[in-house]
Design a protein around this motif. Structure first.
Motif, PDB file in Angstrom:
ATOM      1  N   ARG A   1       0.838  -1.195   0.000  1.00 31.66           N
ATOM      2  CA  ARG A   1       0.000   0.000   0.000  1.00 31.66           C
ATOM      3  C   ARG A   1       0.875   1.249   0.000  1.00 31.66           C
ATOM      4  O   ARG A   1       1.943   1.267   0.609  1.00 31.66           O
ATOM      5  CB  ARG A   1      -0.912   0.012   1.229  1.00 31.66           C
ATOM      6  N   PRO A   2       0.423   2.352  -0.653  1.00 31.49           N
ATOM      7  CA  PRO A   2       1.234   3.575  -0.665  1.00 31.49           C
ATOM      8  C   PRO A   2       1.344   4.179   0.723  1.00 31.49           C
ATOM      9  O   PRO A   2       0.420   4.097   1.532  1.00 31.49           O
ATOM     10  CB  PRO A   2       0.461   4.491  -1.618  1.00 31.49           C
ATOM     11  N   VAL A   3       2.486   4.791   0.997  1.00 30.98           N
ATOM     12  CA  VAL A   3       2.733   5.442   2.275  1.00 30.98           C
ATOM     13  C   VAL A   3       2.289   6.900   2.234  1.00 30.98           C
ATOM     14  O   VAL A   3       1.786   7.436   3.226  1.00 30.98           O
ATOM     15  CB  VAL A   3       4.233   5.334   2.646  1.00 30.98           C
ATOM     16  N   MET A   4       2.450   7.568   1.092  1.00 28.16           N
ATOM     17  CA  MET A   4       2.195   9.006   1.025  1.00 28.16           C
ATOM     18  C   MET A   4       1.494   9.361  -0.277  1.00 28.16           C
ATOM     19  O   MET A   4       1.763   8.767  -1.324  1.00 28.16           O
ATOM     20  CB  MET A   4       3.524   9.768   1.123  1.00 28.16           C
ATOM     21  N   VAL A   5       0.593  10.318  -0.193  1.00 28.38           N
ATOM     22  CA  VAL A   5      -0.019  10.908  -1.384  1.00 28.38           C
ATOM     23  C   VAL A   5       0.164  12.420  -1.299  1.00 28.38           C
ATOM     24  O   VAL A   5       0.235  12.990  -0.211  1.00 28.38           O
ATOM     25  CB  VAL A   5      -1.518  10.554  -1.508  1.00 28.38           C
ATOM     26  N   ARG A   6       0.228  13.059  -2.440  1.00 23.21           N
ATOM     27  CA  ARG A   6       0.478  14.498  -2.486  1.00 23.21           C
ATOM     28  C   ARG A   6      -0.643  15.192  -3.260  1.00 23.21           C
ATOM     29  O   ARG A   6      -1.101  14.707  -4.292  1.00 23.21           O
ATOM     30  CB  ARG A   6       1.817  14.787  -3.170  1.00 23.21           C
ATOM     31  N   LEU A   7      -1.086  16.330  -2.735  1.00 22.69           N
ATOM     32  CA  LEU A   7      -2.048  17.181  -3.412  1.00 22.69           C
ATOM     33  C   LEU A   7      -1.347  18.510  -3.684  1.00 22.69           C
ATOM     34  O   LEU A   7      -1.056  19.270  -2.765  1.00 22.69           O
ATOM     35  CB  LEU A   7      -3.283  17.395  -2.530  1.00 22.69           C
ATOM     36  N   THR A   8      -1.030  18.770  -4.953  1.00 19.61           N
ATOM     37  CA  THR A   8      -0.223  19.947  -5.274  1.00 19.61           C
ATOM     38  C   THR A   8      -1.018  21.230  -5.059  1.00 19.61           C
ATOM     39  O   THR A   8      -2.254  21.233  -4.997  1.00 19.61           O
ATOM     40  CB  THR A   8       0.242  19.896  -6.741  1.00 19.61           C
ATOM     41  N   ARG A   9      -0.275  22.336  -4.976  1.00 15.95           N
ATOM     42  CA  ARG A   9      -0.907  23.638  -4.788  1.00 15.95           C
ATOM     43  C   ARG A   9      -1.829  23.952  -5.974  1.00 15.95           C
ATOM     44  O   ARG A   9      -2.927  24.499  -5.796  1.00 15.95           O
ATOM     45  CB  ARG A   9       0.179  24.706  -4.658  1.00 15.95           C
ATOM     46  N   TYR A  10      -1.403  23.610  -7.167  1.00 10.94           N
ATOM     47  CA  TYR A  10      -2.207  23.885  -8.360  1.00 10.94           C
ATOM     48  C   TYR A  10      -3.539  23.130  -8.298  1.00 10.94           C
ATOM     49  O   TYR A  10      -4.598  23.674  -8.632  1.00 10.94           O
ATOM     50  CB  TYR A  10      -1.427  23.504  -9.615  1.00 10.94           C
ATOM     51  N   GLU A  11      -3.481  21.857  -7.853  1.00  8.10           N
ATOM     52  CA  GLU A  11      -4.715  21.073  -7.763  1.00  8.10           C
ATOM     53  C   GLU A  11      -5.654  21.642  -6.700  1.00  8.10           C
ATOM     54  O   GLU A  11      -6.882  21.639  -6.867  1.00  8.10           O
ATOM     55  CB  GLU A  11      -4.382  19.618  -7.467  1.00  8.10           C
ATOM     56  N   LEU A  12      -5.088  22.116  -5.607  1.00  6.17           N
ATOM     57  CA  LEU A  12      -5.905  22.755  -4.587  1.00  6.17           C
ATOM     58  C   LEU A  12      -6.567  24.020  -5.126  1.00  6.17           C
ATOM     59  O   LEU A  12      -7.758  24.278  -4.879  1.00  6.17           O
ATOM     60  CB  LEU A  12      -5.039  23.094  -3.365  1.00  6.17           C
ATOM     61  N   ASP A  13      -5.785  24.827  -5.847  1.00  7.85           N
ATOM     62  CA  ASP A  13      -6.337  26.046  -6.427  1.00  7.85           C
ATOM     63  C   ASP A  13      -7.463  25.735  -7.408  1.00  7.85           C
ATOM     64  O   ASP A  13      -8.452  26.464  -7.502  1.00  7.85           O
ATOM     65  CB  ASP A  13      -5.229  26.836  -7.122  1.00  7.85           C
ATOM     66  N   LYS A  14      -7.312  24.644  -8.173  1.00  5.01           N
ATOM     67  CA  LYS A  14      -8.369  24.262  -9.103  1.00  5.01           C
ATOM     68  C   LYS A  14      -9.650  23.873  -8.353  1.00  5.01           C
ATOM     69  O   LYS A  14     -10.758  24.203  -8.775  1.00  5.01           O
ATOM     70  CB  LYS A  14      -7.913  23.093  -9.977  1.00  5.01           C
ATOM     71  N   LEU A  15      -9.483  23.175  -7.233  1.00  2.72           N
ATOM     72  CA  LEU A  15     -10.655  22.766  -6.461  1.00  2.72           C
ATOM     73  C   LEU A  15     -11.432  23.973  -5.946  1.00  2.72           C
ATOM     74  O   LEU A  15     -12.659  23.941  -5.844  1.00  2.72           O
ATOM     75  CB  LEU A  15     -10.223  21.874  -5.291  1.00  2.72           C
ATOM     76  N   PHE A  16     -10.718  25.032  -5.599  1.00  6.85           N
ATOM     77  CA  PHE A  16     -11.361  26.230  -5.063  1.00  6.85           C
ATOM     78  C   PHE A  16     -11.576  27.301  -6.137  1.00  6.85           C
ATOM     79  O   PHE A  16     -11.858  28.458  -5.819  1.00  6.85           O
ATOM     80  CB  PHE A  16     -10.536  26.793  -3.909  1.00  6.85           C
ATOM     81  N   LYS A  17     -11.430  26.919  -7.416  1.00  6.37           N
ATOM     82  CA  LYS A  17     -11.706  27.808  -8.545  1.00  6.37           C
ATOM     83  C   LYS A  17     -10.834  29.056  -8.540  1.00  6.37           C
ATOM     84  O   LYS A  17     -11.256  30.129  -8.979  1.00  6.37           O
ATOM     85  CB  LYS A  17     -13.192  28.240  -8.541  1.00  6.37           C
ATOM     86  N   ARG A  18      -9.602  28.929  -8.004  1.00  5.29           N
ATOM     87  CA  ARG A  18      -8.692  30.072  -8.003  1.00  5.29           C
ATOM     88  C   ARG A  18      -7.949  30.195  -9.325  1.00  5.29           C
ATOM     89  O   ARG A  18      -7.329  31.223  -9.585  1.00  5.29           O
ATOM     90  CB  ARG A  18      -7.684  29.944  -6.854  1.00  5.29           C
ATOM     91  N   VAL A  19      -7.929  29.136 -10.132  1.00  2.00           N
ATOM     92  CA  VAL A  19      -7.287  29.179 -11.436  1.00  2.00           C
ATOM     93  C   VAL A  19      -8.270  28.671 -12.465  1.00  2.00           C
ATOM     94  O   VAL A  19      -9.251  27.979 -12.144  1.00  2.00           O
ATOM     95  CB  VAL A  19      -6.001  28.327 -11.468  1.00  2.00           C
ATOM     96  N   ASN A  20      -8.002  28.993 -13.745  1.00  2.00           N
ATOM     97  CA  ASN A  20      -8.862  28.514 -14.813  1.00  2.00           C
ATOM     98  C   ASN A  20      -8.711  27.008 -14.977  1.00  2.00           C
ATOM     99  O   ASN A  20      -7.618  26.449 -14.848  1.00  2.00           O
ATOM    100  CB  ASN A  20      -8.515  29.222 -16.122  1.00  2.00           C
TER     101      ASN A  20
END
Length: 651
Positions: free
Chosen positions: A631-650
């Motif tokens: 099983r994976p030990v770590m997962v990463r959520l990049t800043r760009y992906e977070l911004d996309k979730l909150f509609k901060r970027v196109n």
């Protein structure tokens, strides 16, 4: 020349023997069943070399008439069936008329039998199924069978037998099943001149339960009061949910006094524990079901342990409801009981104690009374590995208290889960059960992401390039770095670190225990540990046999908490019994189990410095990318992906 020819009687007997006689335990089971059917009140089993060279079973039953003794060894000769209709209502344990003939075909046998009130008995000697001696003899009332040199004329069968101690463990299991199913019969097993099991035959079920399950597990038993439903009755004992075991080896089911392996009853038992027991753990039990003889087919397999129910749904329901009732009446609060450890004051060497079995119910109730003095710690003052890691990185940091661990593996993969079994067999069972039982209390919602404790600085000195913010659900480390957010499974990460360290070292660090821990595994687990004692010791355990089937553990891997020692050894035993891998691969398996138990526990709260230390090591070591399970030990959520979730970027 004809191609199809009729087999000779001797060859036919050898083939039949292969269906009935797999090992010495098969012989013991068949002969014990015959003794029970003969009305015995006392049965003694004696074996040498695991029962291969010598197996003696003596009973005080009705005996065999002189004219019937030779006929008893013929195929399909029985006193228990007369007509075809008898097959639809079998009430005896033996009925096929194959046991004595099959055993005689592959062994040397001496039979001594005498009917009650007779002046003389009968002696027969058989070699490979042929009677060579038939004479009168003086002997006690009842029947004594001595089986010597099992498989002497079929040497190919010998290579499938295990070591003597392992085979003796299987014989012990057969004796224990008979003792549980018939507590009114006194059962004794003598192995290599030493008595290893005895039940008094006082008719009280608790007596053999204590002898089979041991003091500690018996103390965690709940009584299943008799429940009648649709001409079915269930009763017995089950364990409290907190006393779950890593395997199903301590589940014993009986139908009309016969030990059986049945997945319907197993699934019903485990469904009653749903949402109550730790995932990956299984309850122990000795459950009895009585039902009309015509409702069960015991003639499915020559070994007679597999059965079929005419209707499975009523069986599932009555077992489920009886077990659920017992669980609802208990608060499942673990009792703190003083462990009895025999220790020499000067050098901590053990004295072997001879425990007399059976124990009367009154003595058992006394043993369950809470002790007045505080419990004695059985582990050394050595800190856990996680605490050492935190202290090494951040001196003086608080250390989290770890809670019981959720097992990572299900080592009984062949058996289906209770949920899957229920869905396949009985889609409407739960609906009917709900009308009888109180509703299940819903689990509390998951814990939110933890904020930093008061007084804790908002930043932690970085060594691995990430800053830990807290943990989510007491399981996942939440951290951030320049690229984004990190989620780390703290248990999986720490487990991989320990696994890598244990695999690289030539000698596993060991902690000496202040007082030895006495472990009481099941008969088969004890046999596996004894057979592979050197491999177990190589994983960091210092243990030795202690009494009948028990072990005294004087030392354990330095990373392991003493409370986890019994469960780890049980899992190791089960893996040794089922694994066919090479010794080096088995060693990896064993140290993986040790690492899994010693790692930070998912679901337990951890101090922030400890979380930071784990995070730093994950980022610094590329080998810690997955746990030993994959099983994976770590997962990463990049800043760009977070911004996309909150509609901060196109998008």
């Amino acid at each position: 020349m004809a191609v199809i020819q009729e087999l000779s009687p001797h060859l036919a007997d050898l083939i039949a023997a292969g269906e009935v006689v797999e090992r010495p335990a098969s012989v013991a089971k068949e002969l014990i069943e015959n003794a029970i059917d003969a009305g015995a009140t006392r049965i003694t089993v004696e074996i040498e070399n695991g029962g291969v060279t010598y197996l003696r079973i003596a009973d005080d039953g009705c005996g065999i008439a002189p004219e019937d003794a030779p006929i008893a060894f013929r195929r399909h000769a029985t006193s228990k069936l007369r007509t075809e209709a008898d097959l639809a209502a079998i009430g005896t344990l033996g009925f096929r008329g194959e046991a004595l003939a099959a055993i005689a075909a592959v062994a040397r046998i001496d039979l001594l039998t005498k009917q009650r009130g007779a002046l003389a008995g009968t002696h027969l000697h058989l070699e490979a199924g042929t009677i060579t001696e038939h004479e009168e003899a003086g002997c006690p009332e009842g029947t004594t069978l001595v089986i010597r040199d099992l498989f002497f004329n079929t040497p190919a069968r010998m290579k499938f037998l295990k070591k003597d101690f392992t085979e003796a463990g299987y014989v012990l299991g057969a004796v224990q099943h008979a003792a549980l199913s018939h507590p009114e019969i006194s059962m004794t097993l003598i192995r290599d001149g030493k008595q290893v099991f005895c039940s008094a035959g006082d008719g009280k079920l608790m007596t053999p339960v204590f002898g089979v399950f041991g003091r500690e597990l018996t103390g965690d038993m709940l009584e299943v009061e008799p429940l009648m439903r649709d001409n079915l009755t269930v009763w017995g004992y089950i364990t409290k949910p907190h006393a779950g075991r890593p395997t199903r080896g301590m589940q014993h089911f009986f139908v009309n006094g016969r030990y059986v392996k049945n997945r319907t009853m197993q699934a019903a038992l485990e469904e009653a524990y749903r949402n109550r027991i730790i995932t990956g753990k299984y309850p122990s039990c000795t459950l009895f079901l009585t039902m009309p003889l015509g409702g069960v087919d015991v003639n499915v397999h020559p070994a007679k342990t597999e059965i079929k129910f005419a209707q499975e749904k009523p069986v599932f329901e009555v077992v489920y409801i009886a077990c659920k009732n017992a669980l609802e009446k208990d608060d499942n609060v673990p009792e703190i009981r003083k462990k009895q450890v025999a220790v020499k004051e000067d050098n901590l060497t053990l004295h072997q104690q001879q425990i007399e079995v059976p124990v009367t119910p009154l003595a058992y109730e006394k043993a369950r009374q809470p002790v007045q003095e505080p419990p004695i710690s059985v582990s050394s003052a050595r800190p856990t590995a996680a605490a050492q890691m935190a202290r090494a990185t951040h001196a003086g940091a608080p250390v989290a208290r770890y809670e019981p661990h959720v097992a990572c593996d299900d080592f009984d993969a062949d058996a289906p889960s209770a949920l899957r079994q229920n869905a396949a067999l009985h889609p409407q069972i739960m609906e009917s059960a709900r009308h009888t039982m109180p509703p299940v209390v819903e689990a509390a919602p998951a814990a939110p992401v933890h904020a930093l404790p008061q007084g804790t600085p908002k930043t932690v000195p970085l060594t691995g390039g990430a800053r830990v913010l807290g943990e989510a659900f007491h399981t996942y480390i939440v951290a951030e770095d320049a690229q984004g957010m990190l989620l780390i499974d703290k248990h999986a990460a720490h487990e991989r670190m320990l696994f890598n360290k244990l695999r690289e070292t030539t000698e596993i660090a060991q902690q000496r225990l202040l007082a030895p821990v006495i472990v009481e595994p099941s008969a088969t687990e004890s046999a596996a540990l004894t057979e592979h004692l050197d491999e177990v010791r190589a994983t960091g355990f210092d243990l030795e046999p202690f009494g009948s089937g028990s072990f005294a553990v004087r030392g354990a891997p330095a990373y392991l908490d003493s409370a986890d020692i019994p469960s780890v050894l049980s899992e190791i035993a089960m893996r040794l019994m089922t694994s066919r891998a090479a010794a080096t691969e088995r060693f990896d398996d064993l140290i993986h189990m040790v690492a899994c138990k010693a790692a930070i526990k998912a679901g337990s709260s951890s101090a922030l410095p400890e979380l930071q230390s784990v995070c730093d090591r994950v980022l610094a070591d590329p080998e810690v990318s997955s746990c030993p399970h994959g099983r994976p030990v770590m997962v990463r959520l990049t800043r760009y992906e977070l911004d996309k979730l909150f509609k901060r970027v196109n998008q």
